[in-house]
Design a protein around this motif. Structure first.
Motif, PDB file in Angstrom:
ATOM      1  N   GLU A   1      49.291  66.850-126.138  1.00  0.00           N
ATOM      2  CA  GLU A   1      48.075  66.577-126.895  1.00  0.00           C
ATOM      3  C   GLU A   1      48.152  67.223-128.264  1.00  0.00           C
ATOM      4  OE1 GLU A   1      44.881  70.054-125.918  1.00  0.00           O
ATOM      5  OE2 GLU A   1      44.927  68.385-124.518  1.00  0.00           O
TER       6      GLU A   1
ATOM      7  N   ASP B   1      45.181  68.898-130.920  1.00  0.00           N
ATOM      8  CA  ASP B   1      43.802  69.244-131.215  1.00  0.00           C
ATOM      9  C   ASP B   1      43.689  69.351-132.732  1.00  0.00           C
ATOM     10  OD1 ASP B   1      41.270  70.304-131.546  1.00  0.00           O
ATOM     11  OD2 ASP B   1      41.471  71.723-129.887  1.00  0.00           O
TER      12      ASP B   1
ATOM     13  N   VAL C   1      41.520  70.443-134.540  1.00  0.00           N
ATOM     14  CA  VAL C   1      40.944  71.706-134.995  1.00  0.00           C
ATOM     15  C   VAL C   1      42.060  72.623-135.501  1.00  0.00           C
ATOM     16  CG1 VAL C   1      39.756  73.812-134.205  1.00  0.00           C
ATOM     17  CG2 VAL C   1      38.898  71.559-133.540  1.00  0.00           C
ATOM     18  N   ASN C   2      43.260  72.463-134.965  1.00  0.00           N
ATOM     19  CA  ASN C   2      44.385  73.334-135.317  1.00  0.00           C
ATOM     20  C   ASN C   2      45.215  72.828-136.493  1.00  0.00           C
ATOM     21  OD1 ASN C   2      43.722  75.056-133.158  1.00  0.00           O
ATOM     22  ND2 ASN C   2      44.830  73.733-131.742  1.00  0.00           N
TER      23      ASN C   2
ATOM     24  N   LEU D   1      44.528  62.929-128.045  1.00  0.00           N
ATOM     25  CA  LEU D   1      44.141  63.377-129.379  1.00  0.00           C
ATOM     26  C   LEU D   1      42.705  63.848-129.267  1.00  0.00           C
ATOM     27  CD1 LEU D   1      44.783  63.631-132.417  1.00  0.00           C
ATOM     28  CD2 LEU D   1      43.857  61.309-132.686  1.00  0.00           C
ATOM     29  N   ARG D   2      42.455  65.078-129.676  1.00  0.00           N
ATOM     30  CA  ARG D   2      41.121  65.660-129.535  1.00  0.00           C
ATOM     31  C   ARG D   2      40.743  66.429-130.785  1.00  0.00           C
ATOM     32  NH1 ARG D   2      39.937  68.464-125.136  1.00  0.00           N
ATOM     33  NH2 ARG D   2      41.651  67.741-123.851  1.00  0.00           N
ATOM     34  N   ARG D   3      39.467  66.705-130.892  1.00  0.00           N
ATOM     35  CA  ARG D   3      38.932  67.652-131.871  1.00  0.00           C
ATOM     36  C   ARG D   3      38.081  68.604-131.054  1.00  0.00           C
ATOM     37  NH1 ARG D   3      38.649  68.030-137.122  1.00  0.00           N
ATOM     38  NH2 ARG D   3      39.088  65.851-137.553  1.00  0.00           N
ATOM     39  N   GLY D   4      38.660  69.737-130.723  1.00  0.00           N
ATOM     40  CA  GLY D   4      37.973  70.686-129.853  1.00  0.00           C
ATOM     41  C   GLY D   4      37.777  70.076-128.473  1.00  0.00           C
ATOM     42  N   GLU D   5      36.571  70.116-127.989  1.00  0.00           N
ATOM     43  CA  GLU D   5      36.264  69.567-126.659  1.00  0.00           C
ATOM     44  C   GLU D   5      36.123  68.042-126.668  1.00  0.00           C
ATOM     45  OE1 GLU D   5      36.243  71.320-123.765  1.00  0.00           O
ATOM     46  OE2 GLU D   5      36.988  72.914-125.076  1.00  0.00           O
ATOM     47  N   HIS D   6      35.955  67.457-127.852  1.00  0.00           N
ATOM     48  CA  HIS D   6      35.775  66.003-127.955  1.00  0.00           C
ATOM     49  C   HIS D   6      37.127  65.282-127.903  1.00  0.00           C
ATOM     50  CE1 HIS D   6      34.322  62.110-129.201  1.00  0.00           C
ATOM     51  NE2 HIS D   6      35.160  62.126-130.226  1.00  0.00           N
ATOM     52  N   VAL D   7      37.330  64.491-126.860  1.00  0.00           N
ATOM     53  CA  VAL D   7      38.551  63.697-126.731  1.00  0.00           C
ATOM     54  C   VAL D   7      38.356  62.406-127.520  1.00  0.00           C
ATOM     55  CG1 VAL D   7      40.052  62.436-125.139  1.00  0.00           C
ATOM     56  CG2 VAL D   7      39.161  64.691-124.505  1.00  0.00           C
TER      57      VAL D   7
ATOM     58  N   ASP E   1      42.784  59.098-125.304  1.00  0.00           N
ATOM     59  CA  ASP E   1      43.591  59.526-124.155  1.00  0.00           C
ATOM     60  C   ASP E   1      44.231  58.247-123.644  1.00  0.00           C
ATOM     61  OD1 ASP E   1      44.686  60.375-121.763  1.00  0.00           O
ATOM     62  OD2 ASP E   1      42.851  61.324-121.021  1.00  0.00           O
TER      63      ASP E   1
END
Length: 155
Positions: A53, A55, A57-58, A101-107, A110
């Protein structure tokens, strides 16, 4: 990927890095950032094959912008080599496993790696390469042919 990357490299070779801050419209990306983004897209392909994955955010706060043609092409060549190596070791079965692919907890997505490779890898690259061809045209820089000659090739 190798075939298409040769076309991408032809486009990147023409980028005038001395005009990195130029953009065709207020809402457009600057040419230096666009070209550097294109050079880095193979990184996404490597990530999709070698990790489970990403994220967002990173992601780095300050995006990469190559300061010279040499740097731009070097980054592209390196990232392409890494992606080709990663793909070479992936089986069809493995490419059917999911990647996220996510942004924090939001997927955000997938889905199978193969689908990501098509959309966030290849189609993403072609989209931005097309944008870059327009930028080059607007700067009156000859646009290289991708699948045949361009108006610049016709004498």
């Amino acid at each position: 990927m190798k075939h298409e990357s040769a076309n991408t490299r032809k486009m990147l070779e023409r980028v005038p890095t001395e005009k990195n801050d130029w953009k065709p419209h207020e809402k457009s990306m600057k040419i230096g950032r666009l070209a550097s983004h294109i050079a880095e897209i193979p990184t996404w392909i490597t990530m999709m094959v070698t990790s489970n994955e990403l994220d967002l955010v990173n992601m780095p706060a300050k995006p990469f912008v190559a300061e010279s043609s040499e740097e731009l092409l070097s980054v592209f060549d390196q990232k392409l080599e890494e992606a080709v190596t990663a793909l070479g070791g992936a089986t069809d079965e493995y490419l059917q496993t999911n990647w996220i692919l996510r942004r924090g907890e939001h997927v955000i997505y997938d889905m199978p790696r193969a689908a990501f490779l098509r959309s966030l890898g290849y189609s993403h690259l072609y989209h931005h390469r097309g944008q870059l061809s327009v930028y080059l045209r607007l700067l009156d820089i000859p646009v290289p042919g991708m699948y045949g000659p361009t108006a610049d090739d016709v004498k």
